[in-house]
Write an enzyme that holds these catalytic residues in place. Sequence first.
Site, mmCIF file in Angstrom:
data_model
loop_
_atom_site.group_PDB
_atom_site.id
_atom_site.type_symbol
_atom_site.label_atom_id
_atom_site.label_comp_id
_atom_site.label_asym_id
_atom_site.label_seq_id
_atom_site.Cartn_x
_atom_site.Cartn_y
_atom_site.Cartn_z
ATOM 1 C CB CYS A 1 50.081 105.209 138.405
ATOM 2 S SG CYS A 1 50.805 103.866 137.464
ATOM 3 C CD GLU B 1 48.309 109.961 141.630
ATOM 4 O OE1 GLU B 1 47.272 110.403 141.108
ATOM 5 O OE2 GLU B 1 48.889 108.934 141.232
ATOM 6 C CE LYS C 1 40.729 111.780 125.646
ATOM 7 N NZ LYS C 1 41.871 112.652 125.372
ATOM 8 N N GLY D 1 44.134 106.746 134.331
ATOM 9 C CA GLY D 1 44.183 108.182 134.579
ATOM 10 C C GLY D 1 43.990 108.467 136.054
ATOM 11 N N GLY E 1 38.557 108.926 136.673
ATOM 12 C CA GLY E 1 38.174 107.515 136.712
ATOM 13 C C GLY E 1 36.781 107.312 137.288
ATOM 14 C CD GLU F 1 45.304 99.075 135.925
ATOM 15 O OE1 GLU F 1 45.629 99.407 137.080
ATOM 16 O OE2 GLU F 1 45.248 97.902 135.549
HETATM 17 P P1 NDP Z 1 43.390 112.309 133.694
HETATM 18 O O1 NDP Z 1 42.505 111.527 134.563
HETATM 19 O O2 NDP Z 1 43.310 113.779 133.717
HETATM 20 O O3 NDP Z 1 43.203 111.900 132.155
HETATM 21 C C1 NDP Z 1 43.264 110.564 131.718
HETATM 22 C C2 NDP Z 1 42.574 110.444 130.378
HETATM 23 O O4 NDP Z 1 41.168 110.673 130.565
HETATM 24 C C3 NDP Z 1 43.033 111.488 129.359
HETATM 25 O O5 NDP Z 1 43.049 110.922 128.068
HETATM 26 C C4 NDP Z 1 41.949 112.533 129.477
HETATM 27 O O6 NDP Z 1 41.844 113.350 128.336
HETATM 28 C C5 NDP Z 1 40.733 111.642 129.632
HETATM 29 N N1 NDP Z 1 39.537 112.328 130.134
HETATM 30 C C6 NDP Z 1 39.439 113.529 130.754
HETATM 31 N N2 NDP Z 1 38.142 113.798 131.047
HETATM 32 C C7 NDP Z 1 37.413 112.748 130.601
HETATM 33 C C8 NDP Z 1 36.035 112.424 130.607
HETATM 34 N N3 NDP Z 1 35.129 113.218 131.127
HETATM 35 N N4 NDP Z 1 35.645 111.253 130.057
HETATM 36 C C9 NDP Z 1 36.544 110.404 129.526
HETATM 37 N N5 NDP Z 1 37.875 110.661 129.481
HETATM 38 C C10 NDP Z 1 38.310 111.807 130.019
HETATM 39 O O7 NDP Z 1 44.853 111.785 134.039
HETATM 40 P P2 NDP Z 1 46.224 112.404 133.580
HETATM 41 O O8 NDP Z 1 46.318 112.393 132.094
HETATM 42 O O9 NDP Z 1 46.406 113.683 134.317
HETATM 43 O O10 NDP Z 1 47.248 111.296 134.117
HETATM 44 C C11 NDP Z 1 47.693 111.264 135.417
HETATM 45 C C12 NDP Z 1 46.910 110.287 136.262
HETATM 46 O O11 NDP Z 1 46.939 108.990 135.684
HETATM 47 C C13 NDP Z 1 47.498 110.131 137.634
HETATM 48 O O12 NDP Z 1 46.508 110.237 138.617
HETATM 49 C C14 NDP Z 1 48.082 108.726 137.631
HETATM 50 O O13 NDP Z 1 48.155 108.134 138.894
HETATM 51 C C15 NDP Z 1 47.199 108.019 136.703
HETATM 52 N N6 NDP Z 1 47.897 106.862 136.163
HETATM 53 C C16 NDP Z 1 47.543 105.616 136.590
HETATM 54 C C17 NDP Z 1 48.235 104.516 136.158
HETATM 55 C C18 NDP Z 1 47.843 103.143 136.573
HETATM 56 O O14 NDP Z 1 48.162 102.201 135.841
HETATM 57 N N7 NDP Z 1 47.178 102.941 137.689
HETATM 58 C C19 NDP Z 1 49.380 104.641 135.255
HETATM 59 C C20 NDP Z 1 49.659 105.994 134.876
HETATM 60 C C21 NDP Z 1 48.920 107.056 135.324
HETATM 61 P P3 NDP Z 1 42.552 114.795 128.334
HETATM 62 O O15 NDP Z 1 44.006 114.537 128.516
HETATM 63 O O16 NDP Z 1 42.218 115.315 127.007
HETATM 64 O O17 NDP Z 1 41.941 115.564 129.471
#
Ligand code: NDP
Length: 499
Positions: free
Chosen positions: A291, A392, A182, A235, A240, A257
Amino acid sequence: MTTRPPLATEKLSMLIDGRSVAAQSGDFFESFDPFTGKAWALVPRAGVADVDAAVHAAATAFRGEWRTMTASARGQIMMRFADLVAEEAEKLAVLETRDNGKLINEMRMQCKYIPQWFRFFGGLADKIEGRVIPIDKPGVFNYTRREPLGVVAAITPWNSPLMLATWKLAPALAAGNTIVWKPSEFSSVSALFFGLLFEKAGFPKGVVNIVTGFGNEIGDCLVTHPDVAKVAFTGGDATGRRVYQSAAGGLKKVTLELGGKSANIVFADAKMEAAIPGLVSGIFAATGQTCIAGSRALVQRSVYDEVTEKLVAFAKTARIGDPLDPETQVGPITTLPQRAKVLDYIGVANAEGAAQLLGGRIPDDASIADGWFVEPTIFGNVKQSMRIAQEEVFGPVLSVIPFEDEDEAVAIANDTIYGLAAGMWTQDLGRAIRLPERLEAGSVWVNMYRATSYLSPFGGYKQSGIGRENGQTAIYEYLQEKSIWIDAGNSIPAPFVQR
Ligand code: NDP
């Protein structure tokens, strides 16, 4: 402005059981181009029934041809897939830039680099070996096999859509698992085009499935689905945590991550002509939406004035504009809510008394007024206790924090719940060896910043995550070890005693 052909009239399809399908409800949602602020593609809005169908397809594929295929054949399919991605890299890069607004140069680099992951892990597929144990029981042969887990749910964010999915898909597939992926609702377009290449490469149907939609509608049912064995998530830390809790209900394996608040440390003996661009690229290159953003610049007090002056002068020259233009250095923020969040943090930093040295506003330039921009922003004399130094932001906002000596630099760098990455700039060899050991971070760069590779492990200390991606050992995150016992001596068991 570069040419921006709309995809908006073209309805995209998900990938379930080897077929290109719409959501069962027939619903779509709009995906926006952050530079124009306009919808440019229609993406299927999956519901619970679609997730169910995708997991069912993946679970069936896991028990089918994929399971009995030799590991070498599995690896060969991954190599073919790598070649197809290499052929389509330019197209995929443009789709990513249209969808998430990150610089075309960055997305090109990522899309050209992605095949290496499929080649590397495809090559590892037939090198997954078990062990023969010198067991302490006479006449018994004991050995182990490393076996796949089953269906892996891959959930990815919007900032590096294909790259971060690849970090999960490549080791998971090499290990023999099947996938339901997803992507983020804000950057699903490239995923759906990527999806077209799996069948072309020869993956059996159902091995890779892609469902698009809203995390708050389908995320939970994917994570808690009884046929999902593992969740590989990238995310934000709030999501997370929620994923971790949901996965715990089914005792599922997870890799997470998450976010970061990484320190990029400049010592007085640093080569300033490298350190200054290093600080700038650490935070502004991806508009801070990475990130591993070096969002805290720790600068030794004796060179603090010199560094902040040079830093501001350098950052001022950054060309803000159309991310599809290769000359652009700072693109828009990917989503409108994210821009609001960034501007909010700038307000918080000012209210807390940080000194705003650069930016802080929406750019006053009519030619980019439709885009979701925020100026590169630098705050000086930030105190570690301020929210801007602890939370962040995920945007182009840099906090500069002075320090006296090595001990204080380490104390400040480690004073955060996160531990994803750190950078340091010094010409002192002893310090370059000493300090990385003391920094609580999964990656430490010395006299460089923001490098990753399929060859080197990546992941977080502390609340930046669980598990590792990339590097040979990442494949073990998708395998479980089975111990097999054979009585080679035909002994008659004593029925009531443990052997
Ligand atoms: P989010 O946490 O908002 O979303 C990440 C993913 O989770 C998306 O596909 C999102 O879907 C999905 N999601 C949302 N709600 C749920 C749920 N209840 N259950 C399961 N999945 C869900 O992150 P962002 O997309 O805003 O990305 C930014 C974040 O990602 C930053 O905090 C960044 O630091 C982190 N990140 C970490 C990295 C690492 O390797 N450590 C690398 C890159 C980013 P939807 O978009 O549809 O809401």
